[in-house]
Write a protein that holds these residues in place. Sequence first.
Motif, PDB file in Angstrom:
ATOM      1  N   VAL A  15       0.860  -1.187   0.000  1.00 49.03           N
ATOM      2  CA  VAL A  15       0.000   0.000   0.000  1.00 49.03           C
ATOM      3  C   VAL A  15       0.893   1.234   0.000  1.00 49.03           C
ATOM      4  N   ARG A  16       0.603   2.178  -0.881  1.00 42.92           N
ATOM      5  CA  ARG A  16       1.332   3.442  -0.947  1.00 42.92           C
ATOM      6  C   ARG A  16       0.432   4.571  -0.470  1.00 42.92           C
ATOM      7  N   LEU A  17       0.962   5.401   0.440  1.00 45.91           N
ATOM      8  CA  LEU A  17       0.204   6.519   0.992  1.00 45.91           C
ATOM      9  C   LEU A  17       1.022   7.808   0.870  1.00 45.91           C
ATOM     10  N   SER A  18       0.337   8.928   0.865  1.00 45.53           N
ATOM     11  CA  SER A  18       1.034  10.208   0.864  1.00 45.53           C
ATOM     12  C   SER A  18       1.772  10.390   2.188  1.00 45.53           C
ATOM     13  N   ALA A  19       3.024  10.840   2.105  1.00 44.43           N
ATOM     14  CA  ALA A  19       3.800  11.157   3.297  1.00 44.43           C
ATOM     15  C   ALA A  19       3.569  12.630   3.621  1.00 44.43           C
ATOM     16  N   ILE A  20       2.613  12.890   4.511  1.00 46.53           N
ATOM     17  CA  ILE A  20       2.232  14.263   4.836  1.00 46.53           C
ATOM     18  C   ILE A  20       3.055  14.721   6.038  1.00 46.53           C
ATOM     19  N   PRO A  21       3.876  15.770   5.889  1.00 54.67           N
ATOM     20  CA  PRO A  21       4.687  16.225   7.023  1.00 54.67           C
ATOM     21  C   PRO A  21       3.799  16.725   8.160  1.00 54.67           C
ATOM     22  N   LEU A  22       4.237  16.470   9.376  1.00 57.37           N
ATOM     23  CA  LEU A  22       3.546  17.026  10.531  1.00 57.37           C
ATOM     24  C   LEU A  22       3.627  18.546  10.485  1.00 57.37           C
ATOM     25  N   PRO A  23       2.539  19.241  10.833  1.00 52.81           N
ATOM     26  CA  PRO A  23       2.585  20.716  10.808  1.00 52.81           C
ATOM     27  C   PRO A  23       3.512  21.249  11.869  1.00 52.81           C
ATOM     28  N   ARG A  24       4.202  22.350  11.539  1.00 52.94           N
ATOM     29  CA  ARG A  24       5.006  23.041  12.538  1.00 52.94           C
ATOM     30  C   ARG A  24       4.071  23.778  13.483  1.00 52.94           C
ATOM     31  N   LEU A  25       4.348  23.661  14.759  1.00 51.73           N
ATOM     32  CA  LEU A  25       3.449  24.184  15.779  1.00 51.73           C
ATOM     33  C   LEU A  25       4.066  25.373  16.501  1.00 51.73           C
ATOM     34  N   ARG A  26       3.205  26.273  16.893  1.00 51.71           N
ATOM     35  CA  ARG A  26       3.583  27.329  17.828  1.00 51.71           C
ATOM     36  C   ARG A  26       2.902  27.004  19.139  1.00 51.71           C
ATOM     37  N   VAL A  27       3.702  26.745  20.159  1.00 53.55           N
ATOM     38  CA  VAL A  27       3.159  26.329  21.447  1.00 53.55           C
ATOM     39  C   VAL A  27       3.114  27.531  22.376  1.00 53.55           C
ATOM     40  N   THR A  28       1.949  27.817  22.898  1.00 51.22           N
ATOM     41  CA  THR A  28       1.797  28.857  23.895  1.00 51.22           C
ATOM     42  C   THR A  28       1.802  28.202  25.267  1.00 51.22           C
ATOM     43  N   ALA A  29       2.858  28.438  26.017  1.00 55.18           N
ATOM     44  CA  ALA A  29       2.956  27.852  27.350  1.00 55.18           C
ATOM     45  C   ALA A  29       2.115  28.682  28.304  1.00 55.18           C
ATOM     46  N   ARG A  30       1.171  28.048  28.944  1.00 54.29           N
ATOM     47  CA  ARG A  30       0.264  28.752  29.834  1.00 54.29           C
ATOM     48  C   ARG A  30       0.549  28.357  31.285  1.00 54.29           C
ATOM     49  N   GLU A  31      -0.240  28.898  32.170  1.00 54.01           N
ATOM     50  CA  GLU A  31      -0.102  28.534  33.579  1.00 54.01           C
ATOM     51  C   GLU A  31      -0.320  27.038  33.765  1.00 54.01           C
ATOM     52  N   ASP A  32      -1.061  26.404  32.823  1.00 48.76           N
ATOM     53  CA  ASP A  32      -1.231  24.950  32.894  1.00 48.76           C
ATOM     54  C   ASP A  32       0.117  24.247  32.956  1.00 48.76           C
TER      55      ASP A  32
END
Length: 214
Positions: free
Chosen positions: A125-142
């Motif tokens: 089976v051949r599937l598209s290799a979709i790159p993971l999105p680059r994320l901007r993480v907002t660090a909160r009080e959590d």
Amino acid sequence: MHAETVEMPPSARWPFTSLTPQVVPGVRRDVRRRITGWGYVADDTALVVTELLANVVRHANGRCVLTVGVEDGEILVACADTCPRRPRLREPDWESGTGRGMRLIAGASLAWGCEPLAGGKRVWVRLSAIPLPRLRVTAREDMARALRGEEPARVIDRCWFGCGRADVPGVLTGVASSDFGDAQMFACARCVGRLSRWIHEDVLRGDEEGLSAR
């Protein structure tokens, strides 16, 4: 004189002599970790692996070799088993609990096929290799509460940091923003302790920091 180093495409292999239904979820999680570790979205690959292994359990007495790799912008999944019968697309029977696997695979993939082998076959089976999105993480009080051990634990769907384990105790650590919207980020109990080594002191005070989900 030094030999030239050639970087090989990432790949992994799982041989089974007596695959059972109870083993399949663990293999699916392992495949998901490998694919995400290589930097690609793993959902369709995990679906394909689940359906291929279900067919092995049902038709090939649990004997197979599963391989997963990335090459030329595609994810290639292959499963060699001991059943010579070729899989086929079947009209769905909504009163039956089986028979939809190959349709799911066909719908998720770029292409699929079957090759005869001595004493069995190989389904690829051949599937598209979709790159993971680059994320901007907002660090909160959590996140600060999590690192101080004050955030209440809960069962989380997936750990975003380090191990990628699913359905384990964890805590909320922040919010990830990408082109797909915002998502809560959780860390399992094992990885929370490692976060303090990855995050600058400013993050613990609740400031914004650009991070990559690990």
